[in-house]
Structure formats: structure tokens, C-alpha cells
Design an enzyme around this catalytic site. Structure first.
Site, PDB file in Angstrom:
ATOM      1  N   ARG A  33       0.710  -0.464  -0.061  1.00  0.00           N
ATOM      2  CA  ARG A  33       0.097   0.005  -0.226  1.00  0.00           C
ATOM      3  C   ARG A  33       1.056   1.661  -0.251  1.00  0.00           C
ATOM      4  NH1 ARG A  33      -4.773  -2.855   4.131  1.00  0.00           N
ATOM      5  NH2 ARG A  33      -4.874  -4.537   2.442  1.00  0.00           N
ATOM      6  N   GLU A 177     -12.179 -14.976  12.056  1.00  0.00           N
ATOM      7  CA  GLU A 177     -12.559 -14.010  10.714  1.00  0.00           C
ATOM      8  C   GLU A 177     -12.013 -14.769   9.615  1.00  0.00           C
ATOM      9  OE1 GLU A 177      -9.503 -10.968   9.770  1.00  0.00           O
ATOM     10  OE2 GLU A 177     -10.282 -10.465   8.305  1.00  0.00           O
ATOM     11  N   LYS A 219     -15.205 -12.474  12.101  1.00  0.00           N
ATOM     12  CA  LYS A 219     -15.269 -11.094  11.964  1.00  0.00           C
ATOM     13  C   LYS A 219     -15.456 -11.770  10.144  1.00  0.00           C
ATOM     14  CE  LYS A 219     -12.183  -7.642  10.577  1.00  0.00           C
ATOM     15  NZ  LYS A 219     -10.762  -6.909  10.459  1.00  0.00           N
ATOM     16  N   SER A 261     -13.990  -4.955   5.498  1.00  0.00           N
ATOM     17  CA  SER A 261     -14.668  -4.001   3.889  1.00  0.00           C
ATOM     18  C   SER A 261     -14.370  -5.302   3.222  1.00  0.00           C
ATOM     19  CB  SER A 261     -13.589  -3.469   4.278  1.00  0.00           C
ATOM     20  OG  SER A 261     -12.358  -2.733   4.788  1.00  0.00           O
ATOM     21  N   GLY A 262     -12.439  -5.461   3.094  1.00  0.00           N
ATOM     22  CA  GLY A 262     -12.427  -6.468   1.760  1.00  0.00           C
ATOM     23  C   GLY A 262     -12.208  -5.988   0.969  1.00  0.00           C
ATOM     24  N   GLY A 263     -12.058  -4.516   0.345  1.00  0.00           N
ATOM     25  CA  GLY A 263     -11.879  -4.160  -0.750  1.00  0.00           C
ATOM     26  C   GLY A 263     -13.064  -3.005  -1.472  1.00  0.00           C
ATOM     27  N   ARG A 294      -8.778  -1.491   5.446  1.00  0.00           N
ATOM     28  CA  ARG A 294      -9.057  -0.289   4.465  1.00  0.00           C
ATOM     29  C   ARG A 294     -10.220   1.232   4.278  1.00  0.00           C
ATOM     30  NH1 ARG A 294      -8.710  -4.611  -0.076  1.00  0.00           N
ATOM     31  NH2 ARG A 294      -8.853  -5.797   1.979  1.00  0.00           N
TER      32      ARG A 294
HETATM   33  P1  13P Z   1     -10.274  -4.469   5.186  1.00  0.00           P
HETATM   34  O1  13P Z   1     -11.609  -3.821   6.174  1.00  0.00           O
HETATM   35  O2  13P Z   1      -9.044  -3.879   4.709  1.00  0.00           O
HETATM   36  O3  13P Z   1     -10.889  -6.305   4.714  1.00  0.00           O
HETATM   37  O4  13P Z   1      -9.009  -5.191   6.349  1.00  0.00           O
HETATM   38  C1  13P Z   1      -9.618  -5.745   7.505  1.00  0.00           C
HETATM   39  C2  13P Z   1      -8.749  -6.642   8.212  1.00  0.00           C
HETATM   40  O5  13P Z   1      -8.294  -6.855   9.373  1.00  0.00           O
HETATM   41  C3  13P Z   1      -8.077  -8.183   7.095  1.00  0.00           C
HETATM   42  O6  13P Z   1      -7.795  -8.961   7.955  1.00  0.00           O
END
Ligand code: 13P
Length: 340
Positions: A33, A177, A219, A261-263, A294
Site C-alpha cells: 500500500r 475471521e 469477523k 471491508s474487504g476492498g 481499508r
Molecule cells: P479490510 O477492512 O481492509 O478488509 O481489513 C480488515 C482486516 O483486518 C482483514 O483481515
């Protein structure tokens, strides 16, 4: 094992409409990033960036906990105060990423298995002594031609459950998660089907390993179409599908669900979380919250660009995104909040 402390921590992580800030990017992810923005890939720049985050005034108005990376939990801000102490003093619960990454799964092309169980008991002990009170482990599930396989889902679920049991033994709340990735052209219905199956398998393994559900946080991904799918449902449709899927697969004993949020864009993540809380908040057994990386950090990172002169503007951006997601938890977010 102190159940009472675990349950208290888990409840505090989702209390008062606040959410969790994921700032636990691994070295390769953080460097990727930074590289995109021309920020030098040095330990010092990562330290400065994490200092920017933890010293943001008022962050605790919206943020209950922050997930750190091993490098960060050992770093200090420039006045010598440990990062973790800055968080604790602000009233933010510190957490720690403990997996060592998703690796190619043997015999299963295109699929991943997350590593990090070896030596985990000792690492957890150290993190608890340092002040961490929760942990995170991310499993990755890819949707594609003939995948995910049952072997991949079972292996990741068992690993998540063994991690969760070790965390609880050490007094840390495990964030569990299992992320079904958004990459690909699959439909929302496919994401629903795979996520439901993954969650059912995960909760089966948590049960087998004796994990106390009142002392975990889940998560998951939201139920969304793949990024390349031509049909992109509205926030209300995503909210309905997500809640329907979770009601089928997540036991009521779990205190909170904090989405990744995953992108998704930052605004989209807020709008979808908001739609869920507008439509269902008072009717659900668990809190519906966020654990965004993100979707909270990206606009601030882009504003900072590694420059001291942008430091405070970037902090304002971070504060704003945290506030938007706090509003989304209350069902009070709307697009006009973005006109700042
Ligand atoms: P994002 O919200 O950017 O997907 O990151 C969350 C996270 O901790 C992924 O493991």
C-alpha cells in the site's frame, strides 16, 4: 481461564455503537500500500504512519479497539510512549494479529490455508503481558471454478477453532475471521451460499474445540456480489442478504459481528453497514459492527502520502471515517456526511 474477563472484553469491543479499527497490515501488505503511493518502505515510515493513527484526537469516540501488528505493538511514538499505551490511555482496547499469513494449500490449487499455530501459546502469553486483550486470525476462502473445496473450508475452520481455544486460555478474546473474498465474477447468491457453509463449518469446529461463544467476536465478509459481477445489488439488498445468512449460521450467544471491508470503497462499506442497522438493529441477537481496515484508513493514507505536512489533514480524514462508521452502527449515516 477467566470467563468473566473474556466476556467483559468481548462485550466492550462492540459496546456503545463503536467499532474496531484494523491497523494490523503485515509487512508485505503495508509495503504494497505504501509503494502504490510512493511512500518509502521503511520501518520508520510504518512507525510514523501508525503514530498518525493512534494519536488521532477523538478516535475513541467511535473506536472501541484497534488491531495491531507485531512490529507496531513493540513501537513507540516519537515522545517515547509505547503505541499500545497511547491506545490504552485513550480508552481503546489493544488487540493483536497472530496468524502468520495465508499460504498456498498443498494439493489444492488456488486455495489458501492460514498458518501460525506453532508456538502460538507462548506468543499469546507475551501479548497478554504487553496489554493486548484480543487477537485476530484471518482465514481466506476463494470462490472460483470448483472452489472452495470442503478440504479447504474444514482445514481453515479447524485452525480458526484451535487458535480461538488458545486465545481464550490466554485471556484474549479471539476475533474469528473467515473471509470469503470478493475477487471474481460470482453473484451475491454464490457469496451467500459459500459464506453460509463456511460459517456453519466454523461454528461446528468452535464447538468441537470447546470455545466459549460468549467470548468471541466474529469477523465475516458481508454478502456481496464479486467485484467483477455485472449485477451489483443495492445496499438494502446486501443488508437483507447479509442478515439472512448470519441469522441462519451464527448462534445468538455470540456478542458481536464486526465486518471486514474487504476492498469495498469506504463509502460503500458505511452505506451497507448503515442499511443493516436501519433495517434490523433492534431485532438481532448480536451487535452488528465494523472491524474495517481499508474502509477507515485508505482515504487517510492517500492524503498523508508519507509527508509531515499532510499529517494533521490525514488524521482528520481518519477521524471522519471512524465517525461515519459509528453513525452507520446507529443507522444514522447518510451520504451528506461525506461533504466535509
Ligand atoms: P479490510 O477492512 O481492509 O478488509 O481489513 C480488515 C482486516 O483486518 C482483514 O483481515
Amino acid at each position: 481461564m477467566n470467563f468473566r474477563e473474556l466476556i467483559k472484553t468481548a462485550k466492550a469491543m462492540v459496546a456503545n455503537d463503536k467499532g474496531i479499527l484494523a491497523m494490523d497490515e503485515s509487512l508485505p501488505t503495508c509495503n504494497k500500500r505504501f509503494a502504490k503511493l510512493g511512500i518509502p518502505l521503511t520501518e520508520e515510515m510504518r512507525r510514523v504512519y501508525r503514530e498518525l493513527i493512534v494519536t488521532t484526537q477523538g478516535l475513541a469516540e467511535s473506536i472501541s479497539g484497534a488491531i495491531l501488528f507485531d512490529e507496531t505493538i513493540r513501537q513507540k511514538i516519537k515522545d517515547g510512549t509505547p503505541m499500545i499505551k497511547v491506545l490504552i490511555d485513550a480508552g481503546i482496547i489493544p488487540g493483536i494479529k497472530v496468524d502468520t499469513g495465508a499460504k498456498d494449500m498443498a494439493g489444492h490449487p488456488g486455495e489458501k490455508i492460514t498458518e501460525g499455530l506453532d508456538g502460538l501459546r507462548d506468543r499469546l502469553k507475551e501479548y497478554y503481558q504487553m496489554g493486548a486483550r484480543f487477537a485476530k486470525w484471518r482465514a481466506v476462502i476463494v470462490i472460483g471454478d470448483g472452489i472452495p473445496s470442503r478440504a479447504c473450508m474444514e482445514a481453515n475452520a479447524m485452525t480458526l477453532a484451535r487458535y480461538a481455544a488458545l486465545c481464550q486460555e490466554a485471556g484474549l478474546v479471539p476475533i474469528v475471521e473467515p473471509e470469503v473474498l470478493m475477487d471474481g465474477g460470482h453473484t451475491l447468491e454464490k457469496c451467500f451460499e459459500v459464506t453460509e457453509e463456511v460459517l456453519r463449518i466454523v461454528f461446528n469446529h468452535l464447538y468441537l474445540q470447546g470455545v466459549i461463544l460468549e467470548g468471541i467476536i466474529l469477523k465475516p465478509n458481508m454478502i456481496v456480489p464479486g467485484l467483477a459481477c455485472p449485477k451489483q445489488e443495492s445496499p438494502d439488498e446486501v443488508a437483507d442478504a447479509t442478515v439472512r445468512c448470519l441469522l441462519r449460521a451464527v448462534p445468538a450467544a455470540v456478542p458481536g459481528i464486526t465486518f471486514l471491508s474487504g476492498g469495498q470503497t469506504a463509502e460503500m462499506a458505511s452505506a451497507r453497514l448503515n442499511a443493516m442497522n436501519v433495517r434490523f438493529k433492534s431485532k438481532l441477537p448480536w451487535e452488528l459492527s465494523f472491524s474495517f481496515g481499508r474502509a477507515i484508513q485508505q482515504p487517510a493514507l492517500e492524503m498523508w502520502q508519507g509527508l509531515e505536512s499532510n499529517f494533521h489533514e490525514a488524521q482528520k480524514s481518519l477521524y471522519h471515517r471512524a465517525k461515519c462508521n459509528y453513525a452507520a452502527r446507529r443507522g444514522e449515516y447518510n451520504a451528506s456526511m461525506e461533504n466535509i
